[in-house]
Write a protein that holds these residues in place. Structure first.
Motif, PDB file in Angstrom:
ATOM      1  N   ARG A  60       0.877  -1.186   0.000  1.00  0.00           N
ATOM      2  CA  ARG A  60       0.000   0.000   0.000  1.00  0.00           C
ATOM      3  C   ARG A  60       0.906   1.225   0.000  1.00  0.00           C
ATOM      4  NH1 ARG A  60      -3.446   2.581   4.944  1.00  0.00           N
ATOM      5  NH2 ARG A  60      -4.693   4.065   3.730  1.00  0.00           N
ATOM      6  N   ILE A  61       0.788   2.079  -1.066  1.00  0.00           N
ATOM      7  CA  ILE A  61       1.689   3.222  -1.196  1.00  0.00           C
ATOM      8  C   ILE A  61       0.968   4.559  -1.028  1.00  0.00           C
ATOM      9  CG2 ILE A  61       3.245   1.953  -2.707  1.00  0.00           C
ATOM     10  CD1 ILE A  61       2.021   3.492  -5.056  1.00  0.00           C
ATOM     11  N   GLY A  62      -0.345   4.504  -0.814  1.00  0.00           N
ATOM     12  CA  GLY A  62      -1.088   5.747  -0.611  1.00  0.00           C
ATOM     13  C   GLY A  62      -2.393   5.456   0.068  1.00  0.00           C
ATOM     14  N   GLY A  63      -3.303   6.427   0.093  1.00  0.00           N
ATOM     15  CA  GLY A  63      -4.580   6.262   0.774  1.00  0.00           C
ATOM     16  C   GLY A  63      -5.340   5.061   0.284  1.00  0.00           C
ATOM     17  N   ASP A  64      -5.695   5.033  -1.013  1.00  0.00           N
ATOM     18  CA  ASP A  64      -6.396   3.887  -1.586  1.00  0.00           C
ATOM     19  C   ASP A  64      -5.631   3.346  -2.787  1.00  0.00           C
ATOM     20  OD1 ASP A  64      -6.866   6.081  -3.178  1.00  0.00           O
ATOM     21  OD2 ASP A  64      -8.899   5.498  -3.706  1.00  0.00           O
ATOM     22  N   GLU A  65      -4.301   3.495  -2.761  1.00  0.00           N
ATOM     23  CA  GLU A  65      -3.454   3.058  -3.862  1.00  0.00           C
ATOM     24  C   GLU A  65      -2.622   1.848  -3.427  1.00  0.00           C
ATOM     25  OE1 GLU A  65      -2.699   7.320  -6.149  1.00  0.00           O
ATOM     26  OE2 GLU A  65      -1.197   6.543  -4.751  1.00  0.00           O
ATOM     27  N   PHE A  66      -2.624   0.815  -4.261  1.00  0.00           N
ATOM     28  CA  PHE A  66      -1.875  -0.405  -4.004  1.00  0.00           C
ATOM     29  C   PHE A  66      -1.039  -0.727  -5.239  1.00  0.00           C
ATOM     30  CE2 PHE A  66      -5.705  -0.514  -1.507  1.00  0.00           C
ATOM     31  CZ  PHE A  66      -5.322  -1.017  -0.273  1.00  0.00           C
ATOM     32  N   VAL A  67       0.071  -1.412  -5.024  1.00  0.00           N
ATOM     33  CA  VAL A  67       0.885  -1.912  -6.133  1.00  0.00           C
ATOM     34  C   VAL A  67       1.192  -3.389  -5.881  1.00  0.00           C
ATOM     35  CG1 VAL A  67       1.935   0.274  -6.820  1.00  0.00           C
ATOM     36  CG2 VAL A  67       2.975  -1.063  -4.995  1.00  0.00           C
ATOM     37  N   VAL A  68       1.351  -4.125  -6.983  1.00  0.00           N
ATOM     38  CA  VAL A  68       1.691  -5.547  -6.893  1.00  0.00           C
ATOM     39  C   VAL A  68       2.905  -5.802  -7.766  1.00  0.00           C
ATOM     40  CG1 VAL A  68       0.881  -7.904  -7.219  1.00  0.00           C
ATOM     41  CG2 VAL A  68      -0.744  -6.124  -6.557  1.00  0.00           C
ATOM     42  N   LEU A  69       3.979  -6.322  -7.163  1.00  0.00           N
ATOM     43  CA  LEU A  69       5.185  -6.706  -7.887  1.00  0.00           C
ATOM     44  C   LEU A  69       5.077  -8.172  -8.274  1.00  0.00           C
ATOM     45  CD1 LEU A  69       8.261  -5.106  -6.067  1.00  0.00           C
ATOM     46  CD2 LEU A  69       7.599  -4.802  -8.447  1.00  0.00           C
ATOM     47  N   LEU A  70       5.299  -8.492  -9.547  1.00  0.00           N
ATOM     48  CA  LEU A  70       5.136  -9.847 -10.056  1.00  0.00           C
ATOM     49  C   LEU A  70       6.441 -10.315 -10.705  1.00  0.00           C
ATOM     50  CD1 LEU A  70       1.667  -9.256 -11.740  1.00  0.00           C
ATOM     51  CD2 LEU A  70       2.095 -10.319  -9.512  1.00  0.00           C
ATOM     52  N   PRO A  71       7.395 -10.872  -9.935  1.00  0.00           N
ATOM     53  CA  PRO A  71       8.669 -11.317 -10.499  1.00  0.00           C
ATOM     54  C   PRO A  71       8.455 -12.399 -11.550  1.00  0.00           C
ATOM     55  CG  PRO A  71       8.741 -11.264  -8.091  1.00  0.00           C
ATOM     56  CD  PRO A  71       7.325 -11.075  -8.479  1.00  0.00           C
ATOM     57  N   GLY A  72       9.213 -12.313 -12.658  1.00  0.00           N
ATOM     58  CA  GLY A  72       9.163 -13.340 -13.697  1.00  0.00           C
ATOM     59  C   GLY A  72       7.861 -13.396 -14.463  1.00  0.00           C
ATOM     60  N   THR A  73       7.043 -12.387 -14.367  1.00  0.00           N
ATOM     61  CA  THR A  73       5.726 -12.389 -15.022  1.00  0.00           C
ATOM     62  C   THR A  73       5.743 -11.454 -16.219  1.00  0.00           C
ATOM     63  OG1 THR A  73       4.646 -12.812 -12.906  1.00  0.00           O
ATOM     64  CG2 THR A  73       3.262 -11.973 -14.693  1.00  0.00           C
ATOM     65  N   SER A  74       5.257 -11.962 -17.352  1.00  0.00           N
ATOM     66  CA  SER A  74       5.197 -11.164 -18.576  1.00  0.00           C
ATOM     67  C   SER A  74       3.967 -10.265 -18.555  1.00  0.00           C
ATOM     68  CB  SER A  74       5.148 -12.087 -19.794  1.00  0.00           C
ATOM     69  OG  SER A  74       3.928 -12.833 -19.782  1.00  0.00           O
TER      70      SER A  74
END
Length: 879
Positions: A525-539
């Motif tokens: 979670r990087i902000g109020g209602d903001e999320f990020v997802v890191l996907l290693p090895g994913t195209s």
């Protein structure tokens, strides 16, 4: 030309010759007849008598002529003597510059030993090329009896090669010669030129130094001030030299400096003292070390005081820093060790003695090996010294031994202090108890790396993980993907159901995201209602597939208080390394752009980043996103700029100006975001917020007795708001809420916005005026067509645009325009406010033209409400 006397003598000579001729004829007749009658004898006698008379007269006249000739020769000799003995070089020239005569000084000056005989007699060859034309014109224009002076004429002389003279040209009368002649007198100005050159050198040296050099007279007026003084005071030379100090310094500083001058005048002794000079309000005072000395004339009487001041603010600050450093060194809870390059201890602080049991006297001169515990290998210390030699830094845990033999573990930071050549001067080691450090590190790591609400990694930990993933992808030549997720309509949930319900929704969303990804993936979670997802090895295709799965998972109903079956939705953007960005920041920005496009495309969907999203317009999209977020997070501030009477300088009002405390960018001026706010439909909301906050502040000032009529607060108003039917009720309600009279408020509307006014807008402007609210035309003069509409608009105040004020003293057209605007406004019954006044001459000129009020940096910058109250409002408490 012959004299009258010479002409008379010539005529008599001719007459005598005629008489002689007649006598010769008579005598010839006598010789032929040998006899003369009586009449002829009488005629001969008369002729002989006339001959004797004329001969006598002729001899007398010859004597007079010889006497006159002797007198003329004497006069000529006297003239030549006087001409040659003149104390100035002198020449007689014709109008073409040919030299008739020159005295001895002129001949010697020009390197001609026997006058100008036998050489080129043109005077031009003795002149420098730039002076030939003006001397030629002067010789042509000077008439008999007239005088003309040519200053600074440069002559090509013998020794030195060039000299500077003032040339005095005197037109001679025709008594001297029939055609015009000019007497040229040369006054040597070489000494004055050398003196001027020395003065310029002196002034250049004075102005080249950063030290203040000044002198004052016995009456306290400034006799001298170099450029350093003028630059520091931000004044022109005429505003300092000849003035008293209180005219350009604060009264306190002027009194202190005048007293020091008087002491030097009384004692006739130099003195050195430290003094403080206060700058403009709000700036830090400057420290100076001043050497004063008396100025004495040839008789030994003091006529003033000279001074040289050196700005020692940096030195004083350095001294304070040294004192602060010493205080930190002595009071620090960390043990500090300072050694020489050979690791011999030269100083320790009290915390070190408390930590180790060793006093300074015990360890002074000892090698740091005295602290060795014996628990570290040789390779450990080799690595430590290798790091110090290569990086000049080492940090890590060390096991040491106290004075009583007990062991303890510290976290140690060692830094090498080097000179400008990179040679080590000292090593400084800081030691802390490792237990306390570990506990603090663990607490800080948890707090700094994880979100307290959801337990997810926060932006800090996410940045670290994506940086590691980028480094891994570079080494392995692999790819990975990033999803940027922003909840749709989350603001409505917070506003409708409350923040506690909003927090429950955020925790639910974070759980669903975590449940929908692999263990090696990272959800943050990087902000109020903001999320990020890191996907290693994913195209990109894999990220797209996962994104649709997550969207479906998120849309499942969730039980919320007040909304029993709420279905969360989100907008997603994806980016793939390395094609969409080779750095963490670039990759995150690409995913953010894609998410923003998904939101613009209707929300509740996922879009992959494409190159066209990276155009310059995306900067505007980001700012728009931040702008909307800034309104929610209350990131905007109202600043106030004073409006003052041009005649008295007294405060007559202020203008409320919006500023954005944009995270990561500092205080942002409205030029960057007002246009974007208007395009994305946020300007009305922003204007309403500014109106609320400005009137709230005005109400507080009025209740505290700090703001009273007829002072008015000006607030910028979007012309589009004039179309709103509830505008008057809205403004009236805000005035009532803050217990304010309507005549305390002034609305500013730009001129160009009023050019295409509608009847509804005019009606509301008139209604506002009827309420007592003043209406002002802002940026007047830039709309070009507005003059014909001015008489139709129900306004009270006209603000002259700053662009005209800035150039009115240098551009005649703008000066005429400003004067015309003022006259026309007064004729229509309006008052004037001049914007952008930055200099005193601008203020004086506008006041002379009749403008009443001024606004600009000359009076004050826009500042916060607290600073404005302290600076401008009476009896305001200090911060």
């Amino acid at each position: 030309m012959s004299s009258p006397q010479q002409e008379s003598t010539q005529k008599k000579t001719e007459r005598l010759q005629a008489l002689k001729e007649r006598a010769r004829k008579v005598l010839g007749q006598y010789q032929e007849s040998d006899t003369l009658n009586r009449a002829e004898a009488v005629e001969v006698t008369r002729l002989l008598e006339d001959l004797r008379i004329y001969q006598v007269e002729l001899e007398l006249q010859n004597d007079e002529l010889r006497a006159a000739q002797m007198t003329a020769e004497q006069a000529q000799r006297s003239y030549s003597t006087l001409f040659d003995q003149m104390p100035l070089p002198a020449l007689v020239l014709d109008t073409k510059g040919m030299v008739d005569e020159s005295n001895e000084l002129a001949s010697a000056l020009l390197g001609v030993s026997d006058g100008f005989a036998g050489v080129d007699g043109r005077f031009w060859r003795r002149l420098s090329k730039p002076d030939r034309a003006r001397v030629y014109v002067a010789l042509r224009d000077v008439m008999p009896g007239q005088t003309q002076v040519l200053e600074r004429v440069q002559l090509l002389t013998k020794d030195p090669p060039t000299q500077v003279f003032d040339a005095h040209l005197i037109g001679l009368s025709i008594d001297y010669k029939l055609d015009r002649r000019i007497l040229l007198l040369l006054v040597d100005r070489s000494v004055e030129q050398a003196r001027d050159k020395e003065q310029r050198l002196f002034n250049a040296l004075l102005d080249a130094t950063d030290n203040f050099i000044f002198a004052t007279g016995t009456d306290g007026r400034m006799l001298l001030a170099n450029q350093a003084v003028l630059s520091f005071m931000q004044r022109a030379r005429a505003q300092v030299v000849g003035q008293r100090r209180e005219d350009f310094m604060s009264l306190h500083d002027a009194i202190v400096h005048n007293e020091a001058d008087q002491k030097v005048l009384q004692t006739r002794q130099p003195m050195i003292a430290e003094q403080v000079i206060h700058m403009q309000p709000g700036n830090t005072p400057a420290d100076f070390l001043t050497h004063r000395f008396p100025l004495l004339d040839a008789s030994g009487q003091a006529y003033g005081v000279g001074g040289i001041s050196t700005n020692v603010s940096a030195l004083k600050n350095h001294q304070r820093q040294i004192l602060l450093s010493e205080s930190v060194f002595m009071s620090s809870d960390e043990g500090i060790i300072i050694t020489d390059p050979q690791a011999r201890i030269i100083r320790v602080n009290p915390a070190f003695s408390r930590m180790t049991g060793f006093s300074l006297e015990t360890v002074l001169g000892q090698n740091t090996r005295i602290l060795k515990s014996g628990r570290h290998s040789v390779s450990f210390y080799e690595g430590l010294w290798k790091s110090l030699q290569q990086k000049h830094h080492w940090s890590g845990e060390i096991n040491n031994r106290r004075a009583d033999g007990s062991l303890f573990t510290v976290w140690c930071n060692i830094n090498a202090v080097c000179d400008e050549h990179g040679q080590v001067l000292h090593y400084i080691g800081l030691q802390s108890d490792v237990t306390e450090l570990h506990e603090a590190q663990l607490a800080l790591q948890r707090q700094a790396s994880y979100d307290s609400l959801t337990g997810l990694p926060n932006r800090h930990l996410f940045n670290d993980r994506i940086a590691q993933l980028v480094a891994h992808a570079v080494r392995q030549q692999s790819v990975f993907s990033l999803l940027f997720i922003d909840l749709d309509h989350f603001k409505e949930v917070n506003d409708t159901l409350g923040h506690l319900v909003g927090d429950i929704l955020l925790r639910t969303v974070s759980e669903r995201l975590q449940q929908g990804v692999r263990n090696e993936d990272t959800v943050a979670r990087i902000g109020g209602d903001e999320f990020v997802v890191l996907l290693p090895g994913t195209s990109g295709e894999g990220a797209k597939s996962l994104a649709h799965t997550l969207l479906n998972r998120l849309r499942e109903p969730v039980m919320l208080a007040g909304a029993s079956s709420y279905r969360p939705m989100a907008s997603m953007g994806s980016a793939v390394y390395p094609q969409d960005g080779r750095t963490p920041d670039a990759l995150l920005r690409s995913a953010d752009m894609a998410m923003y496009r998904a939101k613009l495309s209707g929300r509740n969907r996922m879009l992959s980043y494409t190159a066209d999203m990276g155009t310059s317009t995306d900067l505007a999209f980001n700012i728009q996103t931040e702008l909307a977020h800034g309104l929610v997070e209350q990131q905007f501030r109202v600043y106030f700029q004073p409006k003052c009477s041009l005649l008295t300088g007294e405060l007559v009002g202020a203008e409320a100006l919006v500023r954005w405390e944009r995270p990561g960018h500092g205080l942002t001026l409205p030029g960057l975001f007002i246009g974007l706010a208007e395009k994305c439909g946020l300007l009305t909301e922003l204007d309403h917020w500014v109106m609320q906050d400005a009137l709230r502040q005005l109400g507080e000032w009025c209740q505290a007795g700090l703001w009273t009529a007829p002072m008015r607060l000006s607030i910028n108003q979007n012309v589009a708001d004039l179309q709103k039917p509830d505008l008057l009720a809205q403004i009236s309600g805000l005035l009532h809420k803050n217990a304010l009279q309507a005549d305390l408020l002034e609305l500013e509307i730009t001129e160009d916005a009023l050019l295409e006014h509608t009847p509804e807008q005019l009606a509301r402007l008139q209604a506002l005026r009827d309420m007592g609210v003043s209406v002002a035309i802002d940026d007047f003069g830039t709309g070009y067509s507005s003059l014909s509409y001015l008489r139709l608009l129900p306004v009270s105040v006209i603000k002259i645009d700053r662009s005209f004020v800035a150039s009115m003293l240098t551009d005649d057209n703008d000066a005429v325009l400003v004067r015309t605007i003022i006259d026309m406004a007064h004729d229509l019954g309006h008052s004037l406010v001049a914007e952008g006044i930055e200099t005193l001459p601008q203020r004086e000129r506008l006041a002379a033209l009749g403008a009443e009020v001024g606004q600009g940096y000359l009076f004050g910058y826009p500042v916060s409400a607290q600073e404005f109250a302290v600076r401008w409002l009476p009896c305001a408490p200090a911060p």
